[in-house]
Design a protein around this motif. Structure first.
Motif, PDB file in Angstrom:
ATOM      1  N   VAL A  77      43.656  28.895  77.789  1.00  0.00           N
ATOM      2  CA  VAL A  77      42.309  28.826  78.349  1.00  0.00           C
ATOM      3  C   VAL A  77      41.439  29.830  77.594  1.00  0.00           C
ATOM      4  O   VAL A  77      41.221  30.939  78.024  1.00  0.00           O
ATOM      5  CB  VAL A  77      42.302  29.134  79.857  1.00  0.00           C
ATOM      6  N   THR A 111      40.291  17.801  76.104  1.00  0.00           N
ATOM      7  CA  THR A 111      39.606  18.037  77.373  1.00  0.00           C
ATOM      8  C   THR A 111      40.587  18.016  78.539  1.00  0.00           C
ATOM      9  O   THR A 111      40.567  18.894  79.414  1.00  0.00           O
ATOM     10  CB  THR A 111      38.512  16.981  77.598  1.00  0.00           C
ATOM     11  N   VAL A 112      41.459  17.009  78.558  1.00  0.00           N
ATOM     12  CA  VAL A 112      42.447  16.892  79.633  1.00  0.00           C
ATOM     13  C   VAL A 112      43.411  18.070  79.603  1.00  0.00           C
ATOM     14  O   VAL A 112      43.729  18.653  80.649  1.00  0.00           O
ATOM     15  CB  VAL A 112      43.215  15.558  79.529  1.00  0.00           C
ATOM     16  N   PHE A 167      42.892  21.055  78.472  1.00  0.00           N
ATOM     17  CA  PHE A 167      42.185  22.254  78.931  1.00  0.00           C
ATOM     18  C   PHE A 167      42.031  22.251  80.446  1.00  0.00           C
ATOM     19  O   PHE A 167      42.298  23.264  81.105  1.00  0.00           O
ATOM     20  CB  PHE A 167      40.807  22.322  78.268  1.00  0.00           C
ATOM     21  N   LEU A 168      41.626  21.116  81.008  1.00  0.00           N
ATOM     22  CA  LEU A 168      41.388  21.040  82.453  1.00  0.00           C
ATOM     23  C   LEU A 168      42.687  21.180  83.242  1.00  0.00           C
ATOM     24  O   LEU A 168      42.720  21.851  84.280  1.00  0.00           O
ATOM     25  CB  LEU A 168      40.700  19.713  82.800  1.00  0.00           C
ATOM     26  N   LEU A 228      43.786  24.790  82.976  1.00  0.00           N
ATOM     27  CA  LEU A 228      42.900  25.615  83.786  1.00  0.00           C
ATOM     28  C   LEU A 228      43.208  25.450  85.275  1.00  0.00           C
ATOM     29  O   LEU A 228      43.232  26.424  86.031  1.00  0.00           O
ATOM     30  CB  LEU A 228      41.446  25.244  83.506  1.00  0.00           C
ATOM     31  N   ALA A 229      43.462  24.197  85.694  1.00  0.00           N
ATOM     32  CA  ALA A 229      43.758  23.933  87.107  1.00  0.00           C
ATOM     33  C   ALA A 229      45.040  24.636  87.542  1.00  0.00           C
ATOM     34  O   ALA A 229      45.087  25.263  88.610  1.00  0.00           O
ATOM     35  CB  ALA A 229      43.872  22.431  87.342  1.00  0.00           C
TER      36      ALA A 229
END
Length: 317
Positions: free
Chosen positions: A264, A201-202, A204-205, A208-209
């Protein structure tokens, strides 16, 4: 996290599988990637040398290009030498320590994120140059360029800190074979015997950021550039203005296209070998192509390269 059992042994090193094939195939791949690596070094060093020698190129656009060339050299040097050693089994070339693997992942992510932000800074530079030429000197001063470049490197360095820390907290108890040619996050997480949901999750985020933040700057910049170009009546002036952006836009398209695909995307069953090919493209091939794009699409860089490396220059004429 799953409980430990007596049969588990903490992994202290990893083995990078790299590319499948017999000895002859590995020698062919070794020659191929060594040629690309050396060509990448020569090209990017040439860009740095040309900008340093030609006073006409000491402008913000080429200041950022120099940073990009330095980054490309380090970017490929993080992965390619180790991969080459794996092809010929020099000093156990396929083996990498646990600390070395995490360090490679950290540096590779740091440089990749920095490149995203540098490309965004270059897009902003082109936006001001074309859309607000009368204010260019004030908005893109040398002080501004230095601060922008420093911010790119700093934010790029901060990007992998949390993902790398979370990775270091995982337990690796075997197997220790990474089905890749470098220590990337996804194949490492696949080897962990801990719960990696939070890590995924981290990762990916954060990915993405970085991609969204930098790409928004690029999209907004080029949106304004294209709008301005549409209002330029002279076709010659419009072509001249666009030519200053063509190289950068091509590099952005190549780099971001592969990154969005790799980092992503939804979780679908995909070929590991296909992912390796995509990784080769953005981590090895693109750094080799970028200097060619800038030198072939930019008349100033191409002209300076011809002058610096011409026979007359070497003869001192």
């Amino acid at each position: 996290m799953q409980p430990h059992t007596k049969n588990w042994t903490q992994v202290t090193e990893f083995v990078m599988m790299g590319f499948a094939g017999n000895h002859e195939v590995h020698l062919l791949l070794f020659t191929f990637f060594l040629t690309i690596y050396l060509f990448t070094l020569v090209e990017n060093l040439a860009i740095i040398l040309v900008v340093a020698l030609d006073h006409q190129l000491r402008r913000p656009m080429y200041f950022f290009l120099t940073h990009l060339s330095c980054l490309e050299i380090w970017y490929t040097s993080v992965t390619v030498p180790k991969m080459l050693a794996g092809f010929i089994w020099v000093d156990g070339g396929k083996h990498i320590s646990y600390a070395g693997c995490l360090s490679q992942l950290f540096i590779f992510t740091f440089l990749g994120a920095t490149e995203c932000f540098l490309l965004a800074a270059m897009a902003y530079d082109r936006y001001v140059a074309i859309c607000m030429p009368l204010h260019y000197g004030a908005l893109v001063s040398w002080g501004t360029c230095i601060r922008l470049a420093a911010a790119c490197w700093l934010v790029g360095f901060l990007t992998p800190i949390l993902p790398s820390y979370l990775m270091s907290q995982l337990t690796f108890c075997g197997p220790n074979v990474i089905d890749h040619f470098f220590c990337d996050a996804a194949p490492l997480l696949a080897l962990s015997c801990s719960d990696v949901t939070w890590n995924e999750t981290v990762d990916f985020l954060v990915s993405l950021a970085v991609l969204l933040d930098s790409s928004v700057v690029i999209v907004v910049s080029y949106g304004n550039i294209f709008w301005t170009l549409l209002h330029i009546r002279s076709a010659a002036e419009r072509q001249k203005a666009f030519s200053t952006c063509a190289a950068h836009l091509t590099v952005v398209s190549l780099f971001y296209g592969t990154l969005f695909f790799m980092y992503v995307r939804t979780k679908v069953t995909s070929s590991i070998n296909f992912n390796k090919v995509v990784s080769v493209f953005y981590s090895i091939v693109t750094p080799m192509i970028n200097p060619l794009i800038y030198s072939l699409r930019n008349k100033e860089v191409k002209g300076t390269l011809c002058r610096v490396f011409s026979l007359k220059s070497w003869k001192g004429q």
